[in-house]
Design a protein around this motif. Structure first.
Motif, PDB file in Angstrom:
ATOM      1  N   ALA A   1       0.865  -1.176   0.000  1.00 24.34           N
ATOM      2  CA  ALA A   1       0.000   0.000   0.000  1.00 24.34           C
ATOM      3  C   ALA A   1       0.901   1.226   0.000  1.00 24.34           C
ATOM      4  O   ALA A   1       1.782   1.355   0.858  1.00 24.34           O
ATOM      5  CB  ALA A   1      -0.905  -0.001   1.236  1.00 24.34           C
TER       6      ALA A   1
ATOM      7  N   TYR B   1       1.477  -6.903  -6.186  1.00 30.96           N
ATOM      8  CA  TYR B   1       0.233  -6.136  -6.185  1.00 30.96           C
ATOM      9  C   TYR B   1       0.527  -4.859  -5.410  1.00 30.96           C
ATOM     10  O   TYR B   1       0.991  -4.908  -4.262  1.00 30.96           O
ATOM     11  CB  TYR B   1      -0.910  -6.913  -5.525  1.00 30.96           C
ATOM     12  CG  TYR B   1      -2.093  -6.038  -5.131  1.00 30.96           C
ATOM     13  CD1 TYR B   1      -3.135  -5.805  -6.023  1.00 30.96           C
ATOM     14  CD2 TYR B   1      -2.155  -5.439  -3.878  1.00 30.96           C
ATOM     15  CE1 TYR B   1      -4.205  -4.995  -5.675  1.00 30.96           C
ATOM     16  CE2 TYR B   1      -3.225  -4.628  -3.511  1.00 30.96           C
ATOM     17  CZ  TYR B   1      -4.245  -4.413  -4.410  1.00 30.96           C
ATOM     18  OH  TYR B   1      -5.296  -3.600  -4.074  1.00 30.96           O
TER      19      TYR B   1
ATOM     20  N   GLN C   1      -1.069  -0.959  -4.395  1.00 37.08           N
ATOM     21  CA  GLN C   1      -2.263  -0.108  -4.339  1.00 37.08           C
ATOM     22  C   GLN C   1      -1.857   1.313  -3.952  1.00 37.08           C
ATOM     23  O   GLN C   1      -1.053   1.505  -3.051  1.00 37.08           O
ATOM     24  CB  GLN C   1      -3.236  -0.667  -3.302  1.00 37.08           C
ATOM     25  CG  GLN C   1      -4.518   0.123  -3.129  1.00 37.08           C
ATOM     26  CD  GLN C   1      -5.289  -0.317  -1.894  1.00 37.08           C
ATOM     27  OE1 GLN C   1      -5.553   0.471  -0.985  1.00 37.08           O
ATOM     28  NE2 GLN C   1      -5.644  -1.595  -1.830  1.00 37.08           N
ATOM     29  N   THR C   2      -2.421   2.301  -4.643  1.00 37.56           N
ATOM     30  CA  THR C   2      -2.216   3.705  -4.311  1.00 37.56           C
ATOM     31  C   THR C   2      -3.454   4.243  -3.592  1.00 37.56           C
ATOM     32  O   THR C   2      -4.504   3.603  -3.592  1.00 37.56           O
ATOM     33  CB  THR C   2      -1.926   4.537  -5.574  1.00 37.56           C
ATOM     34  OG1 THR C   2      -3.138   4.686  -6.332  1.00 37.56           O
ATOM     35  CG2 THR C   2      -0.851   3.876  -6.431  1.00 37.56           C
TER      36      THR C   2
ATOM     37  N   HIS D   1      -3.028  -1.155  -8.719  1.00 40.78           N
ATOM     38  CA  HIS D   1      -4.378  -0.724  -8.365  1.00 40.78           C
ATOM     39  C   HIS D   1      -4.308   0.756  -7.978  1.00 40.78           C
ATOM     40  O   HIS D   1      -3.786   1.100  -6.919  1.00 40.78           O
ATOM     41  CB  HIS D   1      -4.865  -1.590  -7.193  1.00 40.78           C
ATOM     42  CG  HIS D   1      -6.192  -1.194  -6.628  1.00 40.78           C
ATOM     43  ND1 HIS D   1      -6.758  -1.871  -5.567  1.00 40.78           N
ATOM     44  CD2 HIS D   1      -7.068  -0.212  -6.927  1.00 40.78           C
ATOM     45  CE1 HIS D   1      -7.900  -1.320  -5.252  1.00 40.78           C
ATOM     46  NE2 HIS D   1      -8.115  -0.307  -6.069  1.00 40.78           N
TER      47      HIS D   1
ATOM     48  N   GLY E   1      -5.886   3.507  -6.352  1.00 38.12           N
ATOM     49  CA  GLY E   1      -6.982   3.545  -5.373  1.00 38.12           C
ATOM     50  C   GLY E   1      -8.143   4.380  -5.832  1.00 38.12           C
ATOM     51  O   GLY E   1      -9.298   4.003  -5.674  1.00 38.12           O
TER      52      GLY E   1
ATOM     53  N   ALA F   1     -11.551   4.093  -9.246  1.00 41.48           N
ATOM     54  CA  ALA F   1     -10.402   3.211  -9.073  1.00 41.48           C
ATOM     55  C   ALA F   1     -10.135   2.466 -10.371  1.00 41.48           C
ATOM     56  O   ALA F   1     -11.057   2.206 -11.154  1.00 41.48           O
ATOM     57  CB  ALA F   1     -10.677   2.213  -7.950  1.00 41.48           C
TER      58      ALA F   1
ATOM     59  N   LEU G   1      -7.653  -0.916 -12.045  1.00 40.10           N
ATOM     60  CA  LEU G   1      -6.738  -2.030 -11.838  1.00 40.10           C
ATOM     61  C   LEU G   1      -6.123  -2.409 -13.178  1.00 40.10           C
ATOM     62  O   LEU G   1      -6.843  -2.676 -14.148  1.00 40.10           O
ATOM     63  CB  LEU G   1      -7.487  -3.227 -11.238  1.00 40.10           C
ATOM     64  CG  LEU G   1      -6.643  -4.453 -10.935  1.00 40.10           C
ATOM     65  CD1 LEU G   1      -5.590  -4.165  -9.869  1.00 40.10           C
ATOM     66  CD2 LEU G   1      -7.534  -5.607 -10.466  1.00 40.10           C
TER      67      LEU G   1
ATOM     68  N   PHE H   1     -13.595  -4.337  -4.163  1.00 43.03           N
ATOM     69  CA  PHE H   1     -13.274  -2.918  -4.238  1.00 43.03           C
ATOM     70  C   PHE H   1     -14.157  -2.069  -3.329  1.00 43.03           C
ATOM     71  O   PHE H   1     -15.350  -2.311  -3.168  1.00 43.03           O
ATOM     72  CB  PHE H   1     -13.439  -2.420  -5.675  1.00 43.03           C
ATOM     73  CG  PHE H   1     -12.335  -2.847  -6.601  1.00 43.03           C
ATOM     74  CD1 PHE H   1     -11.423  -1.936  -7.084  1.00 43.03           C
ATOM     75  CD2 PHE H   1     -12.197  -4.179  -6.975  1.00 43.03           C
ATOM     76  CE1 PHE H   1     -10.394  -2.321  -7.925  1.00 43.03           C
ATOM     77  CE2 PHE H   1     -11.179  -4.582  -7.820  1.00 43.03           C
ATOM     78  CZ  PHE H   1     -10.274  -3.650  -8.295  1.00 43.03           C
TER      79      PHE H   1
ATOM     80  N   THR I   1     -10.511  -3.960  -0.362  1.00 44.46           N
ATOM     81  CA  THR I   1      -9.663  -2.782  -0.494  1.00 44.46           C
ATOM     82  C   THR I   1     -10.437  -1.515  -0.177  1.00 44.46           C
ATOM     83  O   THR I   1     -11.570  -1.339  -0.625  1.00 44.46           O
ATOM     84  CB  THR I   1      -9.080  -2.690  -1.913  1.00 44.46           C
ATOM     85  OG1 THR I   1     -10.134  -2.555  -2.874  1.00 44.46           O
ATOM     86  CG2 THR I   1      -8.267  -3.948  -2.239  1.00 44.46           C
TER      87      THR I   1
ATOM     88  N   PRO J   1      -8.799   2.047  -0.260  1.00 39.00           N
ATOM     89  CA  PRO J   1      -7.905   3.198  -0.375  1.00 39.00           C
ATOM     90  C   PRO J   1      -8.652   4.457   0.036  1.00 39.00           C
ATOM     91  O   PRO J   1      -9.846   4.595  -0.227  1.00 39.00           O
ATOM     92  CB  PRO J   1      -7.538   3.210  -1.865  1.00 39.00           C
ATOM     93  CG  PRO J   1      -8.641   2.450  -2.543  1.00 39.00           C
ATOM     94  CD  PRO J   1      -9.066   1.409  -1.572  1.00 39.00           C
TER      95      PRO J   1
ATOM     96  N   SER K   1      -5.377  -1.050   2.605  1.00 40.16           N
ATOM     97  CA  SER K   1      -5.866   0.324   2.547  1.00 40.16           C
ATOM     98  C   SER K   1      -4.705   1.301   2.436  1.00 40.16           C
ATOM     99  O   SER K   1      -4.046   1.610   3.436  1.00 40.16           O
ATOM    100  CB  SER K   1      -6.699   0.650   3.791  1.00 40.16           C
ATOM    101  OG  SER K   1      -7.807  -0.224   3.890  1.00 40.16           O
TER     102      SER K   1
END
Length: 285
Positions: free
Chosen positions: A7, A37, A39-40, A82, A84, A99, A101, A152, A176, A178, A207
């Motif tokens: 994350a 993987y 995530q932003t 991903h 966010g 979001a 992906l 999501f 998730t 974010p 998150s």
């Protein structure tokens, strides 16, 4: 299956090009540490509370800078990336908090629009009316990836447990959320909400969060988090500043948690009755 997830904690400003550069640097750092993987946070592309200022920098999905950069980065690094969320201009003049992906070939394989709008008045005088600017999404989403099924959500969605229950019932192993949580609400509820969503669904929660004081004057809580299906915090960011929060995800832990406490299987439909007021002279307790 076991894999590394990350994350990315950011403090996005009002300039999308600068935010793209920050995202690229932090994602590369995460991948160098083994993440496949990444995530932003919510509003990766820009945090700008002035509506006119936001509209001036908005683009549609086909020309958005974050979308293009994320696709290229996912392909270059061979990861699932991903975003966010970022703000996307819609044909009707409103905005989607959307979001994305991307797969390791840079293809967009999923997008999700934030469903629940943050329309609140806080004790410290902050007032937010997302519905005045953003068009809410209308569908939940689960993506079936090679290493896990991912459900999501975005930020305020975390306060609506039925969304994540629906995704968990559809097989989601990772949920998730974010976010760009305000400091006031984050200090009060952020950790509790994330751990609750993990525990009640027997799922990992990842998150990525915005953190610190932003150019537009907004202050966000940070504390990006990865939580396991038993509610344990595996990794956590700080209150302010950028960071890469990374943890090993073993999807076997999902089946183990759901086997110990099978509440997804044990749920039952029920009827709600509203009891009438007791008649005068009736029994009181």
């Amino acid at each position: 299956m076991t894999f590394k997830a990350a994350a990315i904690q950011m403090c996005s400003g009002i300039d999308p090009e600068k935010n793209v550069a920050s995202m690229q640097r932090l994602v590369r750092d995460a991948v160098a540490k083994g993440a496949i993987y990444v995530q932003t946070p919510e509003m990766t592309g820009a945090i700008q509370k002035d509506r006119a200022g936001l509209m001036a920098i908005l683009r549609d999905e086909d020309t958005d800078l974050i979308v293009k950069a994320a696709s290229d980065l996912a392909r270059e690094l061979g990861i699932h990336l991903h975003v966010g969320s970022t703000a996307i201009r819609l044909p009707d003049g409103k905005i989607a908090n959307r979001a994305f992906l991307f797969d390791p070939k840079g293809h967009k394989i999923a997008s999700y629009d934030k469903i629940h709008m943050f329309d609140v008045d806080l004790d410290n005088g902050e007032s937010w009316r997302e519905s005045a600017v953003y068009r809410p999404g209308e569908r939940a989403l689960v993506a079936d990836l090679p290493f896990a099924k991912v459900g999501f959500g975005i930020c305020y969605d975390v306060r609506f447990p039925h969304l994540f229950r629906t995704e968990a019932m559809a097989g989601a192993e990772i949920l998730t959320t974010p976010a760009a949580f305000t400091r006031q609400t984050g200090e009060a509820h952020w950790e509790v909400l994330l751990r609750a969503r993990a525990i009640e669904n027997g799922a990992f929660v990842i998150s990525a969060a915005q953190a610190g004081v932003h150019e537009d004057g907004r202050e966000t809580y940070g504390n990006s988090m990865i939580v396991d299906p038993w509610g344990r915090i595996l990794a956590r960011g700080g209150d302010t500043g950028e960071s890469v929060v990374i943890a090993d995800i073993d999807t076997a832990a999902v089946a183990a948690a759901r086997g110990k406490i099978p509440n997804l299987k044990n749920g039952r439909d029920f009827r709600l009755d509203i009891a009438p007021e007791l008649a005068k002279g009736g029994v009181t307790v």
